[in-house]
Scaffold this motif. Structure first.
Motif, short mmCIF file in Angstrom:
data_model
loop_
_atom_site.label_atom_id
_atom_site.label_comp_id
_atom_site.label_asym_id
_atom_site.label_seq_id
_atom_site.Cartn_x
_atom_site.Cartn_y
_atom_site.Cartn_z
N SER A 75 0.80 -1.23 0.00
CA SER A 75 0.00 0.00 0.00
C SER A 75 0.83 1.28 0.00
CB SER A 75 -0.94 0.02 1.21
OG SER A 75 -1.86 -1.03 1.15
N LEU A 76 1.78 1.37 0.93
CA LEU A 76 2.61 2.58 1.02
C LEU A 76 4.07 2.16 1.07
CD1 LEU A 76 2.65 5.60 1.11
CD2 LEU A 76 2.39 5.53 3.59
N TYR A 77 4.72 2.33 -0.06
CA TYR A 77 6.07 1.82 -0.31
C TYR A 77 7.05 2.99 -0.22
CZ TYR A 77 9.53 -1.02 -2.95
OH TYR A 77 10.63 -1.72 -3.36
N LEU A 78 7.89 2.99 0.78
CA LEU A 78 8.84 4.08 0.99
C LEU A 78 10.17 3.78 0.34
CD1 LEU A 78 9.38 6.80 2.59
CD2 LEU A 78 10.50 5.34 4.28
N CYS A 79 10.66 4.71 -0.50
CA CYS A 79 12.01 4.64 -1.05
C CYS A 79 12.85 5.71 -0.38
CB CYS A 79 12.00 4.87 -2.55
SG CYS A 79 11.10 3.63 -3.50
N THR A 80 14.00 5.36 0.11
CA THR A 80 14.81 6.33 0.84
C THR A 80 15.65 7.21 -0.08
OG1 THR A 80 16.77 4.91 1.13
CG2 THR A 80 14.99 4.67 2.74
N ASP A 81 15.99 8.38 0.42
CA ASP A 81 16.90 9.30 -0.26
C ASP A 81 17.39 10.29 0.79
OD1 ASP A 81 18.19 11.31 -1.72
OD2 ASP A 81 16.93 10.96 -3.47
N ARG A 82 18.61 10.10 1.24
CA ARG A 82 19.14 10.94 2.32
C ARG A 82 19.24 12.41 1.93
NH1 ARG A 82 24.67 8.28 3.82
NH2 ARG A 82 24.69 8.06 1.55
N GLU A 83 19.33 12.70 0.64
CA GLU A 83 19.48 14.08 0.19
C GLU A 83 18.17 14.86 0.30
OE1 GLU A 83 21.13 14.02 -3.71
OE2 GLU A 83 22.97 12.98 -3.09
N MET A 86 -3.14 11.76 -5.91
CA MET A 86 -3.61 10.39 -5.74
C MET A 86 -4.96 10.10 -6.39
SD MET A 86 -1.49 8.38 -3.93
CE MET A 86 -2.40 7.31 -2.83
N PRO A 87 -5.94 11.03 -6.34
CA PRO A 87 -7.22 10.75 -6.98
C PRO A 87 -7.10 10.42 -8.46
CG PRO A 87 -7.44 12.61 -5.49
CD PRO A 87 -5.98 12.30 -5.57
N ARG A 88 -6.03 10.87 -9.11
CA ARG A 88 -5.84 10.59 -10.53
C ARG A 88 -5.48 9.13 -10.79
NH1 ARG A 88 -1.80 15.40 -12.19
NH2 ARG A 88 -1.51 14.02 -14.01
N LEU A 89 -5.21 8.38 -9.74
CA LEU A 89 -4.92 6.95 -9.87
C LEU A 89 -6.18 6.10 -9.72
CD1 LEU A 89 -1.62 6.72 -7.78
CD2 LEU A 89 -1.82 6.64 -10.28
N ALA A 90 -7.29 6.73 -9.46
CA ALA A 90 -8.55 5.99 -9.29
C ALA A 90 -8.87 5.20 -10.55
CB ALA A 90 -9.69 6.96 -8.99
N GLY A 91 -9.24 3.94 -10.35
CA GLY A 91 -9.61 3.09 -11.47
C GLY A 91 -8.45 2.36 -12.12
N CYS A 128 -3.91 7.26 3.84
CA CYS A 128 -5.34 7.58 3.81
C CYS A 128 -5.81 7.73 2.36
CB CYS A 128 -5.60 8.87 4.58
SG CYS A 128 -7.33 9.40 4.60
N GLN A 129 -5.03 8.41 1.55
CA GLN A 129 -5.40 8.58 0.14
C GLN A 129 -5.39 7.25 -0.59
OE1 GLN A 129 -6.51 11.33 -1.38
NE2 GLN A 129 -6.39 12.41 0.59
N MET A 130 -4.44 6.38 -0.26
CA MET A 130 -4.37 5.06 -0.88
C MET A 130 -5.61 4.24 -0.52
SD MET A 130 -2.68 3.11 -2.90
CE MET A 130 -3.53 1.64 -3.45
N GLN A 131 -6.02 4.33 0.72
CA GLN A 131 -7.21 3.58 1.15
C GLN A 131 -8.47 4.10 0.46
OE1 GLN A 131 -6.70 4.22 5.36
NE2 GLN A 131 -5.57 2.31 5.65
N LYS A 132 -8.53 5.40 0.17
CA LYS A 132 -9.67 5.96 -0.53
C LYS A 132 -9.77 5.42 -1.95
CE LYS A 132 -9.99 10.38 1.95
NZ LYS A 132 -9.86 11.86 1.81
N LEU A 133 -8.61 5.15 -2.56
CA LEU A 133 -8.60 4.59 -3.92
C LEU A 133 -9.28 3.23 -4.00
CD1 LEU A 133 -5.03 5.35 -5.33
CD2 LEU A 133 -7.16 6.54 -5.84
N ARG A 134 -9.28 2.53 -2.87
CA ARG A 134 -9.84 1.19 -2.84
C ARG A 134 -11.32 1.17 -2.55
NH1 ARG A 134 -4.68 -0.89 0.50
NH2 ARG A 134 -3.39 -1.57 -1.26
N LEU A 135 -11.88 2.32 -2.22
CA LEU A 135 -13.31 2.36 -1.94
C LEU A 135 -14.11 2.15 -3.22
CD1 LEU A 135 -13.45 5.42 0.52
CD2 LEU A 135 -13.56 2.99 1.10
N ASP A 177 -1.81 -1.57 -6.58
CA ASP A 177 -1.80 -2.18 -5.24
C ASP A 177 -1.15 -1.28 -4.21
OD1 ASP A 177 -2.71 -5.17 -5.69
OD2 ASP A 177 -1.42 -4.61 -7.37
N GLY A 178 -0.45 -0.25 -4.68
CA GLY A 178 0.20 0.66 -3.76
C GLY A 178 0.88 1.79 -4.50
N VAL A 179 1.41 2.73 -3.72
CA VAL A 179 2.17 3.85 -4.29
C VAL A 179 3.52 3.92 -3.60
CG1 VAL A 179 0.17 5.22 -4.98
CG2 VAL A 179 1.07 5.45 -2.65
N ALA A 180 4.53 4.28 -4.38
CA ALA A 180 5.87 4.45 -3.83
C ALA A 180 6.14 5.93 -3.65
CB ALA A 180 6.91 3.83 -4.76
#
Length: 212
Positions: free
Chosen positions: A8-16, A172-177, A204-211, A181-184
């Motif tokens: 659902s919520l995929y974190l990619c790190t970037d120290r900069e 995020m709403p533009r990903l509706a439909g 929260c926005q990701m969960q709304k996409l699944r409604l 499975d998740g966003v990075a």
């Protein structure tokens, strides 16, 4: 046994880009906000330093039982017993990576069209990172993925797909439909003044996409 993963919520790190004092602190704050999987992605980091950071971050992800994925570096993933690796189109093929890592590790592959996504699935990938969906400043040489192509990828492969590239709460709403499975996320969370609250908002926005 391969861990069951929530993408659902995929974190990619970037120290900069992070606002926290350390990468370990940033990762922990993000996890507290709802991050479900972490990828250690430090492009400007040499082997010995990358290994040190990977070991340290893994202590954090292990404490919260969150999967840790290592970007590109299969050797680092093996050294710290990470949960898996993420590979780009120019990296070692996922089929070879599977032979090196075994069947119980997670392998993700970046793809920007349905053909590449299907090939990754056939080669044994566990999930697809699809992007660039909105435009990003954290990675060079990306390919824009249209809404239509994102939908096509979803219909083509059976494995999970994660949208990446400039993902922000207001977009995020533009990903509706699309059926993702998740966003990075990178800067939208780690670059926020309050990392935990930013992660909470993204989830929260990701969960709304699944409604329905």
């Amino acid at each position: 046994m391969k861990p069951r993963v929530d993408y659902s919520l995929y974190l990619c790190t970037d120290r900069e880009l992070m606002t926290s004092d350390t990468i370990e602190e940033g990762v922990e704050l993000a996890i507290k906000g709802g991050v479900t999987i972490v990828q250690l992605r430090e492009k400007n980091c040499l082997g010995k330093e990358f290994l040190r950071i990977a070991r340290s971050v893994k202590e954090v992800t292990d404490a919260y039982e969150i999967p840790l994925i290592i970007n590109d570096r299969i050797d680092i993933a093996v050294a710290v017993d990470a949960d898996g690796v993420h590979l780009g189109q120019k990296d070692i093929p996922s089929g070879v990576a599977r032979e090196m890592l075994g069947k119980h590790k997670i392998i993700g592959v970046s793809a920007y069209n349905a053909e590449l996504a299907l090939r990754a699935q056939k080669d044994g990938a566990d999930y697809i990172g699809v992007g660039d969906v909105f435009g990003t400043s954290t990675k060079a040489d990306t390919h824009h993925v249209s809404y239509e192509e994102l939908v096509k990828i979803r219909k083509t492969v059976k494995i999970p797909i994660v949208a990446i590239g400039g993902v922000k709460p207001e977009l995020m709403p533009r990903l509706a439909g699309t059926g993702v499975d998740g966003v990075a996320v990178v800067s939208a969370v780690l670059g926020a003044k309050n990392i935990t609250e930013a992660a909470e908002e993204m989830l929260c926005q990701m969960q709304k996409l699944r409604l329905p």
